[in-house]
Design a protein around this motif. Sequence first.
Motif, short mmCIF file in Angstrom:
data_model
loop_
_atom_site.label_atom_id
_atom_site.label_comp_id
_atom_site.label_asym_id
_atom_site.label_seq_id
_atom_site.Cartn_x
_atom_site.Cartn_y
_atom_site.Cartn_z
N GLU A 80 -41.92 -3.51 -17.55
CA GLU A 80 -42.22 -2.09 -16.90
C GLU A 80 -41.75 -2.02 -15.37
OE1 GLU A 80 -42.96 2.57 -16.16
OE2 GLU A 80 -43.51 1.24 -18.70
N VAL A 81 -40.55 -2.11 -14.82
CA VAL A 81 -40.67 -2.43 -13.70
C VAL A 81 -40.93 -0.92 -12.67
CG1 VAL A 81 -39.41 -2.76 -11.80
CG2 VAL A 81 -38.82 -4.51 -14.20
N SER A 82 -42.31 -1.11 -11.70
CA SER A 82 -42.78 -0.33 -11.48
C SER A 82 -41.21 -0.76 -10.12
CB SER A 82 -44.04 0.35 -11.09
OG SER A 82 -44.01 -1.33 -10.20
N LEU A 83 -41.40 -1.54 -8.94
CA LEU A 83 -40.22 -1.26 -8.04
C LEU A 83 -40.04 -2.57 -7.81
CD1 LEU A 83 -42.24 -2.33 -4.83
CD2 LEU A 83 -43.27 -0.43 -5.62
N LEU A 84 -39.52 -2.58 -7.11
CA LEU A 84 -38.51 -3.95 -6.12
C LEU A 84 -38.53 -3.96 -4.75
CD1 LEU A 84 -35.50 -4.53 -8.15
CD2 LEU A 84 -37.46 -5.05 -8.91
N ASP A 85 -39.34 -5.22 -4.48
CA ASP A 85 -39.47 -5.65 -3.05
C ASP A 85 -38.75 -6.79 -2.20
OD1 ASP A 85 -40.55 -5.59 0.06
OD2 ASP A 85 -42.62 -6.35 -1.38
N PHE A 86 -37.83 -6.54 -1.72
CA PHE A 86 -37.05 -7.52 -0.69
C PHE A 86 -37.30 -7.74 0.10
CE2 PHE A 86 -34.59 -4.95 -3.92
CZ PHE A 86 -33.45 -5.87 -5.01
N SER A 87 -36.66 -9.20 0.61
CA SER A 87 -37.24 -9.99 1.87
C SER A 87 -36.20 -10.82 1.93
CB SER A 87 -38.53 -11.02 1.55
OG SER A 87 -39.60 -9.75 1.84
N ALA A 88 -36.08 -11.18 3.48
CA ALA A 88 -34.57 -11.50 3.43
C ALA A 88 -34.98 -12.56 4.83
CB ALA A 88 -33.50 -11.30 3.44
N TYR A 89 -34.60 -13.60 4.80
CA TYR A 89 -34.86 -14.21 6.06
C TYR A 89 -33.17 -13.85 6.58
CZ TYR A 89 -34.33 -18.29 9.39
OH TYR A 89 -34.30 -18.93 10.67
N GLU A 90 -33.31 -12.98 7.70
CA GLU A 90 -31.81 -12.35 7.77
C GLU A 90 -31.14 -13.40 8.67
OE1 GLU A 90 -32.38 -8.22 9.36
OE2 GLU A 90 -34.15 -8.09 8.36
N PRO A 91 -31.81 -13.55 10.02
CA PRO A 91 -30.14 -14.66 10.86
C PRO A 91 -29.80 -15.27 9.66
CG PRO A 91 -33.00 -14.83 12.06
CD PRO A 91 -32.96 -14.10 10.90
N MET A 92 -30.09 -15.92 8.68
CA MET A 92 -29.11 -16.84 7.93
C MET A 92 -28.80 -15.98 6.87
SD MET A 92 -30.42 -19.75 5.45
CE MET A 92 -29.56 -21.21 5.39
N ALA A 93 -29.29 -14.93 6.09
CA ALA A 93 -28.92 -13.88 5.45
C ALA A 93 -27.55 -13.07 6.18
CB ALA A 93 -29.75 -13.00 5.15
N LEU A 94 -27.53 -12.95 7.42
CA LEU A 94 -26.54 -12.78 7.90
C LEU A 94 -25.07 -13.01 7.78
CD1 LEU A 94 -28.24 -10.02 10.78
CD2 LEU A 94 -27.13 -8.87 8.32
N LYS A 95 -25.31 -15.03 8.70
CA LYS A 95 -24.92 -15.66 8.53
C LYS A 95 -24.04 -15.80 7.27
CE LYS A 95 -24.02 -20.18 10.28
NZ LYS A 95 -25.08 -21.51 11.21
N GLU A 96 -24.89 -16.27 6.14
CA GLU A 96 -24.24 -16.38 4.51
C GLU A 96 -23.36 -15.07 4.11
OE1 GLU A 96 -24.20 -19.21 3.14
OE2 GLU A 96 -24.84 -20.11 4.92
N MET A 97 -23.76 -13.93 4.42
CA MET A 97 -23.27 -12.91 4.19
C MET A 97 -21.62 -12.87 4.67
SD MET A 97 -26.32 -10.31 3.48
CE MET A 97 -25.40 -8.44 3.55
N GLN A 98 -21.88 -12.81 5.63
CA GLN A 98 -20.45 -13.16 6.79
C GLN A 98 -19.38 -14.22 6.50
OE1 GLN A 98 -19.37 -10.73 9.63
NE2 GLN A 98 -17.61 -12.36 8.67
N LYS A 99 -20.26 -15.55 6.41
CA LYS A 99 -19.19 -17.18 5.23
C LYS A 99 -19.44 -16.50 4.42
CE LYS A 99 -21.07 -20.83 5.25
NZ LYS A 99 -22.24 -22.19 5.02
N ILE A 100 -19.45 -15.32 3.15
CA ILE A 100 -19.21 -14.54 2.01
C ILE A 100 -17.98 -14.05 2.49
CG2 ILE A 100 -19.10 -13.65 -0.03
CD1 ILE A 100 -22.05 -14.27 0.15
N ALA A 101 -17.77 -13.05 3.31
CA ALA A 101 -16.56 -11.69 3.89
C ALA A 101 -15.61 -12.75 4.02
CB ALA A 101 -17.24 -10.99 4.90
N ASP A 102 -15.72 -13.80 4.92
CA ASP A 102 -14.62 -14.79 5.21
C ASP A 102 -14.51 -15.43 4.73
OD1 ASP A 102 -15.09 -13.92 8.46
OD2 ASP A 102 -16.55 -15.66 9.31
N ALA A 103 -14.39 -15.84 3.83
CA ALA A 103 -14.00 -16.39 2.24
C ALA A 103 -13.39 -15.96 1.64
CB ALA A 103 -14.85 -17.47 1.93
#
Length: 140
Positions: A45-68
């Motif tokens: 049983e999961v009570s909650l999730l906690d998401f963390s990101a390395y935001e500068p790189m994550a945003l860059k990688e998300m943009q690369k996905i969108a561009d592709a």
Amino acid sequence: MDLTSIKITSSKLNLQDCYHFVQDASCGGIALFVGTVRNSTKNKEVSLLDFSAYEPMALKEMQKIADAILVKFSIHKIAIHHAVGELQIGAIPVIIAVSSAHRNAAFEACQFAIDTLKETVPIWKKEHFEDGEVWVNSHP
């Protein structure tokens, strides 16, 4: 005209914002993927999730996905939004919206986006249980 909307936020994600961003009179199909926090994983049983990101790189990688996707599929616009922080059961950690003239391109692009995001973007989740917690994503 912007063809992509990329966002990482600690605020609640808004499905309508993503839908309105990709909506266009030239598009006959809009595909949406909405990830939600479920209440169990691997019979625990999961009570909650906690998401963390390395935001500068994550945003860059998300943009690369969108561009592709703009190159690979016949789509009009794409939105990729991800939440960070603690999210309760039923909350939305990720929304992907894709518009295209025809449905197949939208469906395929949407699936490619979520699959690639999970493989390449530096966003990690920690699952919290009654008896402890565990980091789930060990990549990228």
